[in-house]
Design a protein around this motif. Structure first.
Motif, PDB file in Angstrom:
ATOM      1  N   HIS A  16       0.872  -1.177   0.000  1.00  0.00           N
ATOM      2  CA  HIS A  16       0.000   0.000   0.000  1.00  0.00           C
ATOM      3  C   HIS A  16       0.907   1.225   0.000  1.00  0.00           C
ATOM      4  CE1 HIS A  16      -3.440  -2.570   0.937  1.00  0.00           C
ATOM      5  NE2 HIS A  16      -2.640  -3.191   1.794  1.00  0.00           N
ATOM      6  N   GLN A  19       0.393   7.624  -2.287  1.00  0.00           N
ATOM      7  CA  GLN A  19      -0.453   8.013  -3.412  1.00  0.00           C
ATOM      8  C   GLN A  19       0.407   8.513  -4.574  1.00  0.00           C
ATOM      9  OE1 GLN A  19      -3.460  11.530  -3.632  1.00  0.00           O
ATOM     10  NE2 GLN A  19      -4.393   9.925  -2.389  1.00  0.00           N
ATOM     11  N   THR A  21       1.892   6.437  -6.784  1.00  0.00           N
ATOM     12  CA  THR A  21       2.802   5.393  -7.263  1.00  0.00           C
ATOM     13  C   THR A  21       2.176   4.682  -8.455  1.00  0.00           C
ATOM     14  OG1 THR A  21       3.550   5.053  -4.991  1.00  0.00           O
ATOM     15  CG2 THR A  21       4.114   3.350  -6.584  1.00  0.00           C
ATOM     16  N   SER A  22       2.970   4.401  -9.473  1.00  0.00           N
ATOM     17  CA  SER A  22       2.428   3.786 -10.685  1.00  0.00           C
ATOM     18  C   SER A  22       2.025   2.339 -10.426  1.00  0.00           C
ATOM     19  CB  SER A  22       3.464   3.829 -11.809  1.00  0.00           C
ATOM     20  OG  SER A  22       4.541   2.950 -11.542  1.00  0.00           O
ATOM     21  N   GLN A  23       1.099   1.853 -11.237  1.00  0.00           N
ATOM     22  CA  GLN A  23       0.655   0.473 -11.098  1.00  0.00           C
ATOM     23  C   GLN A  23       1.803  -0.512 -11.299  1.00  0.00           C
ATOM     24  OE1 GLN A  23      -2.972  -0.890 -12.972  1.00  0.00           O
ATOM     25  NE2 GLN A  23      -3.797   1.181 -13.058  1.00  0.00           N
ATOM     26  N   MET A  26       3.953  -0.661  -8.177  1.00  0.00           N
ATOM     27  CA  MET A  26       3.279  -1.392  -7.107  1.00  0.00           C
ATOM     28  C   MET A  26       3.293  -2.895  -7.399  1.00  0.00           C
ATOM     29  SD  MET A  26      -0.002   0.952  -6.023  1.00  0.00           S
ATOM     30  CE  MET A  26      -0.617   1.348  -7.670  1.00  0.00           C
ATOM     31  N   ASP A 115      -4.657   1.807  -8.981  1.00  0.00           N
ATOM     32  CA  ASP A 115      -4.376   3.160  -8.485  1.00  0.00           C
ATOM     33  C   ASP A 115      -5.656   3.990  -8.508  1.00  0.00           C
ATOM     34  OD1 ASP A 115      -4.646   3.412 -11.205  1.00  0.00           O
ATOM     35  OD2 ASP A 115      -2.742   4.459 -11.526  1.00  0.00           O
ATOM     36  N   ASP A 116      -6.760   3.354  -8.131  1.00  0.00           N
ATOM     37  CA  ASP A 116      -8.070   4.007  -8.185  1.00  0.00           C
ATOM     38  C   ASP A 116      -8.151   5.229  -7.277  1.00  0.00           C
ATOM     39  OD1 ASP A 116      -8.982   2.103  -9.961  1.00  0.00           O
ATOM     40  OD2 ASP A 116      -9.842   0.827  -8.412  1.00  0.00           O
ATOM     41  N   TRP A 117      -7.513   5.160  -6.105  1.00  0.00           N
ATOM     42  CA  TRP A 117      -7.580   6.284  -5.177  1.00  0.00           C
ATOM     43  C   TRP A 117      -6.876   7.503  -5.774  1.00  0.00           C
ATOM     44  CZ3 TRP A 117     -10.303   8.000  -1.353  1.00  0.00           C
ATOM     45  CH2 TRP A 117      -9.802   9.017  -0.531  1.00  0.00           C
ATOM     46  N   SER A 118      -5.706   7.276  -6.317  1.00  0.00           N
ATOM     47  CA  SER A 118      -4.978   8.383  -6.921  1.00  0.00           C
ATOM     48  C   SER A 118      -5.762   8.988  -8.075  1.00  0.00           C
ATOM     49  CB  SER A 118      -3.607   7.905  -7.424  1.00  0.00           C
ATOM     50  OG  SER A 118      -2.759   7.583  -6.344  1.00  0.00           O
ATOM     51  N   LYS A 119      -6.371   8.131  -8.886  1.00  0.00           N
ATOM     52  CA  LYS A 119      -7.148   8.626 -10.022  1.00  0.00           C
ATOM     53  C   LYS A 119      -8.397   9.380  -9.556  1.00  0.00           C
ATOM     54  CE  LYS A 119      -5.624   5.257 -13.444  1.00  0.00           C
ATOM     55  NZ  LYS A 119      -5.976   4.044 -14.224  1.00  0.00           N
ATOM     56  N   ASP A 220      -5.450   2.344  -3.612  1.00  0.00           N
ATOM     57  CA  ASP A 220      -4.194   2.117  -4.323  1.00  0.00           C
ATOM     58  C   ASP A 220      -3.531   0.907  -3.685  1.00  0.00           C
ATOM     59  OD1 ASP A 220      -4.691   4.438  -5.699  1.00  0.00           O
ATOM     60  OD2 ASP A 220      -3.010   5.562  -4.876  1.00  0.00           O
TER      61      ASP A 220
END
Length: 397
Positions: A16, A19, A21-23, A26, A115-119, A220
Motif C-alpha cells: 500500500h 499516493q 505510485t504507478s501500477q 506497485m 491506483d483508483d484512489w490516486s485517479k 491504491d
C-alpha cells in the motif's frame, strides 16, 4: 483432488504505497515480496500473470511496460493478462493450473495492482467525483444514468427488499460486521474507525437503497501470489495453502433470462464443482471471503451458498452471525472491500491464505483450515449484473 498433484499458494506479497505510485511499480514490489515470502529467487519464476478488471472497468493492459521487465524476471517463458470485473485471483489460479499441471512452468507469480484512489483524487481536482471509468455506450449509458457500478448493483438490493422484505438496517449489519473485522486488522483502511448501525443509516444516499456505507472502498495497492505444484511446495519456506477446488458460473446460463440475477447469483454450478473437487460440504468451511463490492452481494451469497434460506439472509446477518464471535460463519475477516481495501477478489484470496497459514493476528479464526474465496463481475450485457461467479476452496491440508 486428493489423487492429484494439487496447486499450492506458496508466496504472498501486499503493498500500500504512497499516493501517486504507478501500477507497474506497485505490481513489481508486490511480486518481489511474494517471491521473497516463498523463499524463492527471482530467477526461479518462469511464468507470470497480470490480473486486471478489463477495459470495461476503465483499465487498459500495460503490455509495453510490464512488471516483469521492471522486476527483471528474465526466466519468464510466458506472460499474459486475465480478469473479468472483480474475478481476478480465481481466474488467474485456474489459468496457472494448466501450465503447472502440464509441466510448462514450475513457479508462477500472479499480480494485481490498482491506483483508483490516486485517479479519484485527480478526478476530484478536475471537478468530478469518484473513480475514472470508460464512458458506457448504448442505451444503458448516460441517458438513463447507468454511469457507475452503484447505479445497477443497487437494483439487486432493491429487488431483494421488494421481494423478501429485507431492510436497509439488515444490509447495514453486514457493513458493521465487516468494520468490526477491520478493527482487528492493522493494515485495513478503516482500522480504528468503528461503525454503528446509526452511522450506516445516517450516511448519505449514493443510489437508493444504498447508503455510502453500503459501498466498497477505492484504493491504491497491489497483491501478488506465487503458485506451484504440491510436490515442490512442501520444500519451500511457507506452509502450503492448497487450491483444492474451483468452479465457475455465468448468469447467461439461465439467471439473466428470467431476471433472477436481481435476487440470485450464478453460485450453484460454481459451488458444486468446487465443493466436489475439494471433497467438502458447507459445514466444513471455516472462513468465507465473499466478494463484497456492495452489501447486497454478501447477502445474496450467504443465501445462495446455503448459510441462510433465500429471503432469510437479512435476519441471518442482523443476528451478528458473520461478525467476530458471532457464532455463525466468519465472513470477510480482513474487513473485505467494504472496510479493508479494494482489489477485486484478490483481497479475499489473500486473506484466505493468511487465515489458513495462521498469520492473521488478532482476527485469526482458530483452527481455520478450509477457506472459501469468491469473485464476480464483468457484465455480459450491461446491466446483466454480476455475470460471472468464481468459487475457490483453499485448504491447509
Amino acid at each position: 483432488m486428493a489423487d492429484r498433484n494439487r496447486i499450492a499458494v506458496v508466496g504472498l506479497g501486499e503493498v500500500h504505497p504512497p499516493q501517486g505510485t504507478s501500477q507497474r511499480m506497485m505490481a513489481s514490489e508486490a511480486a518481489r515480496l511474494a517471491i521473497l515470502d516463498a523463499g524463492l529467487r527471482i530467477e526461479d519464476i518462469d511464468g507470470a500473470i497480470d490480473l486486471r478488471r478489463t477495459g470495461g472497468g476503465g483499465d487498459r493492459a500495460t503490455y509495453s511496460d510490464t512488471f516483469t521487465r521492471v522486476l527483471g524476471l528474465k526466466g519468464v517463458t510466458f506472460y499474459f493478462t486475465i480478469g473479468r470485473g472483480g474475478a481476478l485471483a480465481g481466474l488467474a489460479t485456474a489459468a496457472a493450473t494448466g501450465f503447472l499441471d502440464r509441466g510448462l512452468a514450475k513457479y508462477i507469480v500472479c499480480v494485481a495492482a490498482v491506483d483508483d484512489w490516486s485517479k479519484a483524487e485527480l478526478s476530484k481536482k478536475q471537478g468530478h467525483r469518484g473513480m475514472q471509468h470508460t464512458e458506457k455506450e448504448g442505451y444503458w449509458g448516460k441517458a438513463l444514468g447507468d454511469l457507475r457500478a452503484g447505479s445497477h448493483h443497487s437494483w439487486m438490493a432493491a429487488k431483494h427488499m421488494a421481494t423478501y422484505g429485507t431492510t436497509s438496517e439488515q444490509l447495514g449489519a453486514i457493513a458493521v460486521a465487516q468494520r468490526q473485522w477491520a478493527g482487528l486488522n492493522p493494515t485495513a483502511k478503516m482500522n480504528g474507525r468503528p461503525m454503528t448501525i446509526e452511522d450506516h443509516q445516517n450516511s448519505p444516499w449514493v443510489v437508493e437503497p444504498y447508503h455510502r456505507l453500503d459501498c466498497s472502498l477505492i484504493s491504491d495497492g497491489a497483491i501478488a501470489f506465487v503458485l506451484t505444484t504440491e510436490d515442490r511446495a512442501k520444500d519451500l519456506k511457507q506452509k502450503p495453502v492448497y487450491v483444492s477446488g474451483q468452479g465457475f458460473g455465468e448468469v447467461a446460463e439461465d439467471l439473466w433470462w428470467e431476471k433472477k440475477n436481481l435476487t440470485h447469483m450464478a453460485v450453484p454450478k460454481a459451488r458444486d464443482l468446487a465443493f466436489q473437487q475439494a471433497g467438502i460440504a458447507l459445514d466444513d468451511i471455516d472462513v468465507a471471503q465473499l466478494y463484497d463490492c456492495f452489501t447486497g452481494e454478501v447477502l445474496l451469497q450467504l443465501e445462495d451458498y446455503g448459510w441462510a434460506e433465500k429471503g432469510q439472509g437479512g435476519a441471518f446477518v442482523a443476528s451478528g452471525a458473520t461478525a467476530p464471535g458471532g457464532g455463525g460463519i466468519a465472513v470477510n475477516t480482513g474487513g473485505g472491500l467494504l472496510s479493508n481495501w479494494h482489489l477485486g477478489d484478490a483481497v479475499g484470496f489473500a486473506e484466505a491464505v493468511a487465515q489458513i497459514r495462521g498469520q492473521a493476528g488478532d482476527r485469526q479464526v482458530q483452527g481455520a483450515n478450509v477457506a472459501l474465496s469468491t469473485g464476480h463481475g464483468g457484465e455480459l450485457v450491461s446491466p446483466s449484473l454480476c455475470s460471472i461467479h468464481t468459487t475457490t476452496i483453499l485448504t491447509g491440508e
